[in-house]
Design an enzyme around this catalytic site. Structure first.
Site, PDB file in Angstrom:
ATOM      1  N   CYS A   1      12.403 -10.898  41.183  1.00  0.00           N
ATOM      2  CA  CYS A   1      13.586 -11.776  41.070  1.00  0.00           C
ATOM      3  C   CYS A   1      13.555 -12.296  39.635  1.00  0.00           C
ATOM      4  O   CYS A   1      13.265 -13.454  39.381  1.00  0.00           O
ATOM      5  CB  CYS A   1      13.491 -12.937  42.046  1.00  0.00           C
ATOM      6  SG  CYS A   1      13.435 -12.441  43.772  1.00  0.00           S
ATOM      7  N   ALA A   2      13.840 -11.426  38.702  1.00  0.00           N
ATOM      8  CA  ALA A   2      13.432 -11.688  37.316  1.00  0.00           C
ATOM      9  C   ALA A   2      14.483 -12.387  36.459  1.00  0.00           C
ATOM     10  O   ALA A   2      14.161 -12.935  35.407  1.00  0.00           O
ATOM     11  CB  ALA A   2      13.024 -10.384  36.645  1.00  0.00           C
ATOM     12  N   GLY A   3      15.761 -12.347  36.883  1.00  0.00           N
ATOM     13  CA  GLY A   3      16.800 -12.903  36.023  1.00  0.00           C
ATOM     14  C   GLY A   3      16.717 -14.424  35.934  1.00  0.00           C
ATOM     15  O   GLY A   3      16.320 -15.057  36.907  1.00  0.00           O
TER      16      GLY A   3
ATOM     17  N   GLY B   1      12.980 -15.390  31.927  1.00  0.00           N
ATOM     18  CA  GLY B   1      11.976 -16.220  31.252  1.00  0.00           C
ATOM     19  C   GLY B   1      10.561 -15.695  31.492  1.00  0.00           C
ATOM     20  O   GLY B   1       9.830 -15.379  30.541  1.00  0.00           O
ATOM     21  N   LYS B   2      10.195 -15.560  32.746  1.00  0.00           N
ATOM     22  CA  LYS B   2       8.830 -15.100  33.041  1.00  0.00           C
ATOM     23  C   LYS B   2       8.684 -13.630  32.701  1.00  0.00           C
ATOM     24  O   LYS B   2       7.616 -13.185  32.265  1.00  0.00           O
ATOM     25  CB  LYS B   2       8.482 -15.364  34.510  1.00  0.00           C
ATOM     26  CG  LYS B   2       8.452 -16.847  34.835  1.00  0.00           C
ATOM     27  CD  LYS B   2       8.177 -17.114  36.283  1.00  0.00           C
ATOM     28  CE  LYS B   2       8.452 -18.561  36.628  1.00  0.00           C
ATOM     29  NZ  LYS B   2       9.905 -18.936  36.570  1.00  0.00           N
TER      30      LYS B   2
ATOM     31  N   CYS C   1      10.615 -22.987  41.978  1.00  0.00           N
ATOM     32  CA  CYS C   1      10.833 -24.156  41.134  1.00  0.00           C
ATOM     33  C   CYS C   1      11.263 -25.306  42.042  1.00  0.00           C
ATOM     34  O   CYS C   1      12.303 -25.922  41.837  1.00  0.00           O
ATOM     35  CB  CYS C   1      11.879 -23.850  40.073  1.00  0.00           C
ATOM     36  SG  CYS C   1      11.916 -25.142  38.859  1.00  0.00           S
TER      37      CYS C   1
HETATM   38  C1  LIG Z   1      14.413 -18.658  40.339  1.00  0.00           C
HETATM   39  S1  LIG Z   1      15.408 -17.393  39.740  1.00  0.00           S
HETATM   40  C2  LIG Z   1      14.250 -16.405  38.868  1.00  0.00           C
HETATM   41  C3  LIG Z   1      13.938 -16.952  37.500  1.00  0.00           C
HETATM   42  C4  LIG Z   1      13.200 -15.940  36.637  1.00  0.00           C
HETATM   43  N1  LIG Z   1      11.990 -15.466  37.257  1.00  0.00           N
HETATM   44  C5  LIG Z   1      12.871 -16.505  35.280  1.00  0.00           C
HETATM   45  O1  LIG Z   1      11.735 -16.919  35.033  1.00  0.00           O
HETATM   46  O2  LIG Z   1      13.775 -16.529  34.440  1.00  0.00           O
HETATM   47  C6  LIG Z   1      15.691 -16.408  41.153  1.00  0.00           C
HETATM   48  C7  LIG Z   1      16.418 -15.115  40.874  1.00  0.00           C
HETATM   49  O3  LIG Z   1      16.440 -14.379  42.088  1.00  0.00           O
HETATM   50  C8  LIG Z   1      17.587 -13.581  42.092  1.00  0.00           C
HETATM   51  N2  LIG Z   1      17.821 -13.145  43.474  1.00  0.00           N
HETATM   52  C9  LIG Z   1      18.456 -13.775  44.478  1.00  0.00           C
HETATM   53  N3  LIG Z   1      18.442 -13.026  45.592  1.00  0.00           N
HETATM   54  C10 LIG Z   1      17.767 -11.881  45.284  1.00  0.00           C
HETATM   55  C11 LIG Z   1      17.431 -10.719  46.009  1.00  0.00           C
HETATM   56  N4  LIG Z   1      17.787 -10.570  47.292  1.00  0.00           N
HETATM   57  N5  LIG Z   1      16.747  -9.741  45.378  1.00  0.00           N
HETATM   58  C12 LIG Z   1      16.406  -9.883  44.077  1.00  0.00           C
HETATM   59  N6  LIG Z   1      16.713 -10.957  43.336  1.00  0.00           N
HETATM   60  C13 LIG Z   1      17.375 -11.958  43.934  1.00  0.00           C
HETATM   61  C14 LIG Z   1      18.653 -14.507  41.515  1.00  0.00           C
HETATM   62  O4  LIG Z   1      19.711 -13.744  40.978  1.00  0.00           O
HETATM   63  C15 LIG Z   1      17.863 -15.252  40.441  1.00  0.00           C
HETATM   64  O5  LIG Z   1      18.053 -14.642  39.198  1.00  0.00           O
END
Ligand SMILES: C[S@@+](CC[C@H](N)C(=O)[O-])C[C@H]1O[C@@H](n2cnc3c(N)ncnc32)[C@H](O)[C@@H]1O
Length: 500
Positions: free
Chosen positions: A304-306, A309-310, A428
């Site tokens: 869930c990378a978007g 940042g990480k 978070c």
């Molecule tokens: C807390 S954010 C992740 C932040 C990211 N790791 C960073 O450090 O920038 C959670 C992410 O999960 C994604 N997400 C939500 N449902 C998901 C799914 N079913 N599969 C994959 N990604 C998902 C969202 O789009 C969002 O970008």
């Protein structure tokens, strides 16, 4: 904003001609109105308005303080305004209520003089709601100005002894349910730390950045006056000002230190045995340290990378360790943002891929990865410092659906991880429904998973143990970071597990 009257009615559309005389206050007002009426995010809208309106320096600082401070303090200011108004707040036109809240913030929490706070609020009210409201706004704010915040709290907050959560809700401006959730998250420490945890969520964090592992060293990148982060070897905080020039160099990106530590925990966690990719076999010895370098390089997944940042930090760490990273997000536009964070960074020794994929319907084979980060979508209640309106927008009823998604993503992450490999489950949010409850449910969903001692993996960071001491919980009031939760789970292969 649940529980706040301004969500219930749309304001009358008003066109403001020309350049308002008091642009910082008008800008703060526009943020408040957009947050309440269109669900805008203050941290995205405000920078855009500052740029469009060429507000810089002291003016930008004033607009920011007024917008963020008022949004955070709504719960407190509404309690005071209620006591000063002869009309119920939920019967006011939303623009009038926004102006009163801005005025109350200036009177009760800034060094703006009482005269200036009242006079500028009356002018703003005339501009956004017409001249007929000026007498009312003037009268209410003059009443507010007769006492300071502590004196008002003694009058409007419930007694601490008989209604502790009611008192904290008004004193620190939180919905009650978040106070209960923080209390559960702190466990025994709540008695001595709950007020500090709530107060920390009302502060504005300093801007924290991270250099790129394997890129120019932190000391070379940090601008004058910046301070190295306490624990992350890649982090530093800016003394103030705008980080965009530094971001444009590609040498550093904005990233909370807690977020950096979560990525580091995954990279450091001890694997149990060498990769047996694609083959899930009988148990082997699962003790022992991570091999210094596995023959064909480790494979890492950030599920869930978007916005990345990480993933950016993991990309650098993977590059230096000779590992390969797959970074994925369900939303294509967020996957594109991840790609952007990798741009300009060499990939020597590593190949990275970015995917747009739903983590629950994996685009990869089972047991493919040595290390998997699942940084799940969550309530964000651990980042209230950065998202001033979030506490009013979330509700307790959001949690069950989030927990269900989190549990499904955790299961998928465990399935993506090879026996002996490690999953970092990260949120978070400190709220038990999204943290330890999800992990415990995940452990019962999936046999053959052991919980690693996450605080020991980040042993340089003090006070990480949450009520369940196997999990790490960062807190703004303890660590100066967002309230990030980290569980490290290792797949063991007790018995044969069959995959399609
Ligand atoms: C807390 S954010 C992740 C932040 C990211 N790791 C960073 O450090 O920038 C959670 C992410 O999960 C994604 N997400 C939500 N449902 C998901 C799914 N079913 N599969 C994959 N990604 C998902 C969202 O789009 C969002 O970008």
């Amino acid at each position: 904003m649940p529980g706040h009257p301004d969500t219930r009615r749309r304001p009358p559309a008003r066109r403001v001609r020309g350049r308002p005389a008091d642009l910082p206050r008008r800008t703060a007002y526009d943020v408040l109105a957009a947050v309440a009426d269109r669900g805008a995010y203050a941290n995205l809208l405000l920078p855009k308005l500052l740029t469009e309106r060429s507000l810089t320096g002291r003016d930008a600082a004033l607009a920011t303080e007024l917008a963020y401070g008022t949004l955070r303090g709504l719960g407190t200011y509404d309690a005071v305004l209620k006591a000063c108004s002869d009309r119920p707040l939920d019967k006011l036109d939303p623009p009038v209520l926004h102006v009163l809240r801005l005025g109350a913030h200036q009177l009760l929490a800034t060094r703006v003089s009482d005269h200036a706070a009242v006079a500028t609020s009356v002018d703003l009210a005339k501009a956004v709601a017409g001249p007929r409201v000026s007498g009312y706004v003037n009268a209410v704010l003059r009443r507010v100005s007769t006492r300071n915040l502590d004196q008002w709290l003694a009058i409007v907050a419930p007694a601490r002894e008989s209604d502790p959560d009611g008192y904290l809700a008004v004193r620190y401006s939180y919905p009650r349910w978040i106070i209960g959730a923080y209390r559960d998250a702190l466990g025994e420490a709540a008695g001595s730390e709950l007020a500090a945890a709530l107060a920390a969520g009302d502060e504005r964090p300093r801007v924290t950045m991270a250099v790129y592992p394997g890129g120019p060293a932190r000391d070379e990148v940090m601008p004058e006056g910046a301070e190295p982060s306490r624990w992350s070897p890649y982090g530093f905080t800016l003394p103030g000002g705008d980080p965009s020039a530094l971001i444009a160099t590609g040498m550093a990106a904005v990233q909370d230190e807690g977020s950096q530590l979560a990525a580091l925990a995954l990279a450091r966690a001890p694997l149990a045995n060498a990769p047996t990719r694609g083959v899930v076999g009988e148990a082997e010895t699962l003790v022992g340290a991570r091999p210094a370098r596995v023959p064909d390089g480790e494979r890492w997944l950030d599920m869930c990378a978007g916005p990345g940042g990480k993933a950016r930090l993991l990309h650098g760490l993977a590059s230096t360790a000779g590992a390969r990273l797959v970074a994925s997000d369900v939303h294509p536009h967020r996957a594109a943002l991840i790609q952007g964070t990798f741009a300009g960074h060499g990939t020597s020794g590593a190949a990275s891929a970015v995917l747009a994929a739903d983590g629950r319907c994996p685009a990869w084979r089972a047991a493919e990865f040595d290390r998997v980060l699942v940084d799940v979508p969550c309530s964000g209640l651990g980042a209230l410092r950065r998202r001033p309106e979030a506490r009013w927008r979330k509700s307790e009823s959001d949690l069950p659906a989030l927990a269900e998604l989190q549990r499904a993503l955790l299961r998928s992450a465990l399935e993506a991880c090879r026996p002996g490999g490690v999953v970092a489950y990260v949120t978070c949010s400190p709220v038990p429904a999204e943290t330890r409850d999800v992990v415990n449910a995940g452990l019962s969903d999936m046999p053959g998973v052991e919980v690693l001692d996450a605080p020991a993996v980040l042993s340089e960071v003090p006070d990480l143990r949450s009520p369940d001491p196997r999990f790490a919980q960062l807190w703004p009031h303890r660590h100066g970071t967002d309230a990030i939760f980290i569980a490290l789970l290792r797949r063991v292969n007790r018995g044969r597990v069959e995959y399609d």
